[in-house]
Design an enzyme around this catalytic site. Structure first.
Site, mmCIF file in Angstrom:
data_model
loop_
_atom_site.group_PDB
_atom_site.id
_atom_site.type_symbol
_atom_site.label_atom_id
_atom_site.label_comp_id
_atom_site.label_asym_id
_atom_site.label_seq_id
_atom_site.Cartn_x
_atom_site.Cartn_y
_atom_site.Cartn_z
ATOM 1 C CG LEU A 12 -2.777 15.899 6.059
ATOM 2 C CD1 LEU A 12 -2.048 17.046 5.348
ATOM 3 C CD2 LEU A 12 -4.053 16.414 6.718
ATOM 4 C CB CYS A 14 -7.764 7.660 5.303
ATOM 5 S SG CYS A 14 -7.756 6.362 6.545
ATOM 6 N N GLY A 15 -6.003 6.351 2.305
ATOM 7 C CA GLY A 15 -6.109 5.301 1.292
ATOM 8 C C GLY A 15 -5.338 4.070 1.728
ATOM 9 N NE ARG A 49 -13.254 9.226 -3.173
ATOM 10 C CZ ARG A 49 -12.583 9.067 -4.330
ATOM 11 N NH1 ARG A 49 -13.211 9.220 -5.468
ATOM 12 N NH2 ARG A 49 -11.315 8.744 -4.340
ATOM 13 N N GLY A 136 9.590 2.491 -0.650
ATOM 14 C CA GLY A 136 8.696 1.912 0.354
ATOM 15 C C GLY A 136 9.342 1.699 1.704
ATOM 16 C CB ILE A 138 14.099 -0.186 1.135
ATOM 17 C CG1 ILE A 138 13.382 -1.327 0.419
ATOM 18 C CG2 ILE A 138 15.589 -0.474 1.249
ATOM 19 C CD1 ILE A 138 13.818 -1.512 -1.027
ATOM 20 C CE LYS A 207 9.402 5.598 -5.818
ATOM 21 N NZ LYS A 207 8.883 4.299 -6.307
#
Lengths: 430, 430
Positions: A12, A14-15, A49, A136, A138, A207
């Site tokens: 879900l 696809c950037g 898109r 990310g 880590i 976070k």
């Protein structure tokens, strides 16, 4: 023993991250199959898109109907890299209902609705993994949830937002002001066109909520996290920090109270000594300190954002969830049994660096010192700089509660001889 | 949903680590039960000298018959913290045969017989976990094996022995020689009475073998690891390092060859730039860099030894293995599908810092430079210091294979004008 029927993955989004996930699933297909024990197949990619979908993705897999994709019933794992609350939340819930486990990188959603999503996963006996939601590439969620499962975590202290670290590092190393450093971050792609989520600390607060919940086996929501952004940090603050042998970082700090009965979570700029390992975390890197009873101090460091690093975390989760799927088990779910209450900022105990603009006349220091004493805030050092009837007074305190400090500042503002409180900054990591 | 029948744990060894494991199992019993989903019970403690067992352990649990303990048949998890090859190996194998999973902290055994032990675990459908075998409390095995399971690791570079790091750090900061720094480490309890395993790099080599095997999904044994100790590092080497803006660390380095077709693993002292994060790892701390295709550079830092930190790693594994036990699954076993061959040291490519004692007369530099050129080793910088007919020549090379460098040094030794090769040190981390 390799199973031949592939596990089916629905992607879900696809950037930047999603396209890297799809790319690695293709280029590393053999490795992933060997590590999982069965091949994985990209079974569908939902995007808003479809004309923007990148090279290397089979156009026949692309759909704009994400709901239909997660409802297909033959999907083993849904990878959610859309971000934001809706439609991500509904899609994840629907995925569980239709038999899929979920890997997500969605910090905002997990910080807000983690408990409900975990409950949905458990109800359907499915996995919900989200290593990529914090820092990310880590490994942090898995170490906290699994490696430290036999330990008692007391503190998590870290730099968990790369954009703000880039800006603060730039201000520190060049003497630039906030706006100038932000402009450079934007030009280089480290800051988004609207940087609010980063610079106001919302991203880091999400976070912090996730980390605190896992570290303390309790529920901590975004609303429980005290949050101050870093837009008001000035070049003068960095000069003050240097005078103290410190630099300034935007920190996420999750702490267990000394009596063990509650926890706090907060995000704000703070001075930390140059000798602290977090002080040398440069550019857009992230680093997180974890302090526990038995293990002592651990630090985890690496790229906190970016397509490939985040995809690495997503794929690590994907392998784990696929393995669980094959063995018919689920991994660790929510662990909130400790149910510790989250205290407000007033209960936080730390040190403070306060800059006051005062009248340059005898007795001012005595007045100011009296106010600190009346509020039970002990002074460590005072520095006075006089200049033509105006003076700056820099006070660094010993450890005191935020409530005591707030009371002190309120009283200081009422003194005739105090013309203004130029800055208040917490001092951490000592 | 808590199960009431406890999981039974047998503890083999009750020294510095074992006694901490037992202590935490008692003091944190409720937390462990909540995190596992069932209580855990210490069902037996096997020791060599029962008179030495520490306070807090029920004497009725103590036995000198470790074999009988692991054969009992009602043990769910055997925790092996004896160390060494035998009897640990036989006990672990027997444990699998009698239905138990195993958590071990035994680096020497795993580096030597990891493949056979994993095979035994798999044959009996049991878990073999050993986070504590490498770098104490630092989560490293689990991140490599699980968090990075979707990534391609290219390099693991780290300080994995606290004793030698303490000694080198002392030499660096005080100018002390090796023996003086070792004596201090011994006096403070950082070095054992016989420090051979640490200072000759055997301990680090075992860890390198384990890390390389997991990182590259291949079998790497202790014998495959090139090993040089740090007993010959001198104060003069540190002075040379400082001249280059470097310090000296004993590094474990596991690398995938550039063509991807093989791997290398090695332990030796090396110069690293002061700007490298590993350069600032002080005292007995450990830190490991992991470089991967997608995640980029990650670093893991923390206490690499000690009773409580190692116990933290053991207990994290214990929780994971107990959870697996309850869900009827096993965690990831050995992953050696890539089966990459391990190349020898000759294939390693790095940079070198070479100090030569040479005659102080014209033409020596030209002769030396010619030898380097003939062996295909390109020179980065040369520094010459003359003094009464004798001179020192310090050469720093560009990247070259260890085989080429060895050939160069052999040829240099044959030159009349070269009186001796004072030191050769690799330069890493650039």
């Amino acid at each position: 023993m390799m199973r031949t029927r592939p596990l089916k993955v629905a992607l879900l989004g696809c950037g930047v991250v999603g396209s890297e996930v799809a790319r690695i699933m293709t280029t590393h297909a053999d490795d992933l199959a060997a590590r999982i024990g069965a091949p994985v197949e990209l079974a569908g990619v939902a995007v808003r898109r479809p004309d923007r979908v990148r090279d290397g993705i089979d156009p026949s897999l692309v759909t704009t109907d994400a709901t239909a994709l997660v409802k297909r019933g033959d999907i083993d794992v849904v990878v959610e890299v859309i971000g934001g609350i809706e439609p991500a939340r509904s899609l994840i819930t629907t995925a569980f209902e239709h038999g899929a486990s979920v890997v997500s990188a969605n910090k905002a959603l997990l910080a807000q609705d983690g408990a409900a999503l975990h409950a949905a996963a458990e109800q359907h006996d499915k996995d919900l993994y989200y290593e990529a939601a914090v820092a990310g590439a880590i490994p942090l969620i898995r170490p906290l949830r699994e490696s430290l499962a036999g330990d008692k975590v007391n503190r998590v202290l870290g730099i968990v937002n790369g954009t703000t670290n880039f800006i603060l590092d730039k201000m520190d190393s060049t003497g630039a002001g906030y706006q100038e450093a932000l402009d450079e971050a934007t030009a280089l792609g480290y800051a988004e066109a609207d940087p609010t989520a980063d610079v106001e600390g919302f991203d880091a607060a999400a976070k912090a909520a996730i980390l605190a919940g896992i570290a303390f086996h309790s529920r901590v929501r975004l609303d429980d996290v005290y949050r101050e952004g870093m837009t008001e940090v000035t070049a003068a603050d960095f000069a003050s920090a240097k005078n103290m042998g410190c630099t300034i970082k935007l920190l996420a700090i999750c702490e267990r109270a000394r009596d063990g009965g509650s926890v706090t979570a907060r995000v704000h700029p703070a001075m930390i000594p140059l000798s602290h390992p977090l002080a040398s975390v440069r550019g857009a890197y992230n680093a997180v300190f974890v302090e526990s009873d038995a293990s002592g101090q651990l630090m985890f460091y690496g790229p906190g954002a970016g397509g490939a690093p985040t995809a690495s975390a997503v794929l690590g989760d994907l392998v784990a969830v696929c393995r669980n799927r094959l063995s018919g088990a689920t991994g660790p779910g929510e662990s909130a049994y400790a149910a510790l209450p989250v205290s407000g900022m007033g209960d936080v105990v730390t040190r403070y660096h306060i800059s006051l603009d005062v009248a340059d006349k005898p007795g001012v220091l005595a007045q100011v010192a009296t106010v600190f004493a009346e509020h039970g805030v002990s002074i460590d050092t005072v520095r006075q700089q006089g200049n033509n009837g105006e003076a700056a007074l820099v006070v660094v305190t010993h450890r005191a509660s935020d409530a005591s400090l707030s009371g002190t500042v309120e009283a200081l503002r009422k003194l005739d001889t105090v013309r203004g409180v130029a800055s208040i900054m917490r001092v951490e990591g000592e």
